[in-house]
Scaffold this motif. Sequence first.
Motif, PDB file in Angstrom:
ATOM      1  N   GLU A 260      19.643  89.066  29.720  1.00 32.10           N
ATOM      2  CA  GLU A 260      19.227  90.306  28.584  1.00 32.10           C
ATOM      3  C   GLU A 260      18.492  91.051  29.443  1.00 32.10           C
ATOM      4  N   ASP A 261      17.985  90.530  30.816  1.00 32.85           N
ATOM      5  CA  ASP A 261      17.326  91.590  31.412  1.00 32.85           C
ATOM      6  C   ASP A 261      18.608  92.882  32.154  1.00 32.85           C
TER       7      ASP A 261
ATOM      8  N   ILE B 149      19.691  95.591  28.834  1.00 29.94           N
ATOM      9  CA  ILE B 149      18.644  95.761  28.397  1.00 29.94           C
ATOM     10  C   ILE B 149      18.986  97.131  29.469  1.00 29.94           C
TER      11      ILE B 149
ATOM     12  N   ASP C 109      21.158  90.744  19.355  1.00 31.42           N
ATOM     13  CA  ASP C 109      20.392  90.325  20.596  1.00 31.42           C
ATOM     14  C   ASP C 109      19.785  91.185  21.190  1.00 31.42           C
ATOM     15  N   LEU C 110      20.933  91.399  21.667  1.00 34.74           N
ATOM     16  CA  LEU C 110      20.300  92.429  22.660  1.00 34.74           C
ATOM     17  C   LEU C 110      20.055  94.068  22.033  1.00 34.74           C
TER      18      LEU C 110
ATOM     19  N   GLU D 137      15.633  93.276  21.775  1.00 34.85           N
ATOM     20  CA  GLU D 137      15.321  93.568  22.868  1.00 34.85           C
ATOM     21  C   GLU D 137      14.631  94.436  22.965  1.00 34.85           C
TER      22      GLU D 137
ATOM     23  N   ARG E 137      16.046 100.849  18.887  1.00 30.33           N
ATOM     24  CA  ARG E 137      16.738 100.251  18.147  1.00 30.33           C
ATOM     25  C   ARG E 137      17.353 101.229  17.184  1.00 30.33           C
TER      26      ARG E 137
ATOM     27  N   GLU F 162      14.829  84.669  14.800  1.00 32.14           N
ATOM     28  CA  GLU F 162      16.104  84.879  16.717  1.00 32.14           C
ATOM     29  C   GLU F 162      16.226  83.251  16.865  1.00 32.14           C
TER      30      GLU F 162
END
Length: 442
Positions: A209-210, A213, A238-239, A242, A248, A271
């Motif tokens: 995920e890091d 992003i 999911d992305l 975050e 978003r 989630e």
Amino acid sequence: MFIARLAGIAVFDPAGDQVGRVRDVVVALRLGDRPPRVLGLVVEVASRRPVFLPITRVMMIETDAVIFDGRLNVRRFQQRESETLVIAELLDRTVTLTETGEQVQVVDVGMEPTRTRDWLVGKVAVSRGRGRGLRRRRGEVFVVDWNAVTGFSAVEHGQGAAGLIAAFERMKPADLANVVHELSEKRRAEVAVALDDERLADVLEELPEDDQIEILGTLDADRAADVLEAMGPDDAADLLGELPTEQRERLLTLMEPRDAAPVRRLLTYAEDSAGGLMTTDPVIVPPDVTVAEALAQIRNPDLNPAMAAQVYVCRPPTATPTGRYLGTVHFQRLLREPPSTLVSGIVDSELDPIRPTMSLEAVATFLAAYNLVAAAVADENGHLLGAVTIDDVLDHLLPQDWRENVMDVAAAERPDPEEEALRGAGRYGAGKDDDAHRPRRG
């Protein structure tokens, strides 16, 4: 031996067993115009883990294979400040021809053995092509000596990544994602710019995920929306989940409404629930479809094995949320029936679908209890909302670094004293004169 051609070739031990594939070559740049010394190879072994293979342990390099002496330390490769990765950092770099002052781009780098069995980078293939990334027009390509160019030690912004991508163009998305993960932040951004939307979407789905992003943040908003559209709805959700609310919503607004709608639905679920885990585009067919037609749909090479393991039979409309869910037909049943048979006659309606609010643990228990690799998710009115696959469940149950932890334990149980000595001596010697301090061979 030109290094870009080594990318992806198999690495074998003396017994002929494959242990991994070459991902890069590690060199040490030296002062002045002295050619860099080759320290070793970065080899990707089980679970896409990069490890270091000293060049002194390489017995033979062929066009389709590297053979080493069988000794390999499986500790995860960590690049040092004094080291340079050829494919990741040198390809596509702009350098200057010393004689004319002309700027050219690096296409490939050649290494060659010396009489002392060392390997040095002695040649550079360069191009007079113009442009950046995938749109670069490559002109005349020619080979010069290492000392005929300058500029390798300078930090270049906007380097481009066409050569790096070309070296790994046959990689599966998960393998390319592992390469991208190991790059510097600067190079990750340059690779993201050079990849097309579909390929970048596939790679993002496989990254932590890091990294997702970070890379998404390097793209302009319109390009980011295009990449999100190319991702699976569950991965995109999911992305986006975050990201800050404002960012978003902006990206969802820029996406095509038909692509944004399922993502918005998924974002309404927790989630760690079935609704948050599911994908909204499983293989769905109406009851009057034949076995032959259903098999044709699951032959789609873009489907992962868990998604292709069954088709879901629903009354129209067949886009989620569908008409009434009738049941599931597993692909093994499809293979046993005549091609002209209607799926409505062989549907398994005994197993109830799961609800979108079901917890992660309950979903895992359900799949294990009935030996399933995927399960239908339907609302209280019997409309199919999507499907949860076993790979998504495992992704959420296991810690993100579980593969690294397993390999670290394995490495700790198999210490390699000679490799530790090499690492302690900087891999190629502890003294200032690196010509006099080469790795000691056992």
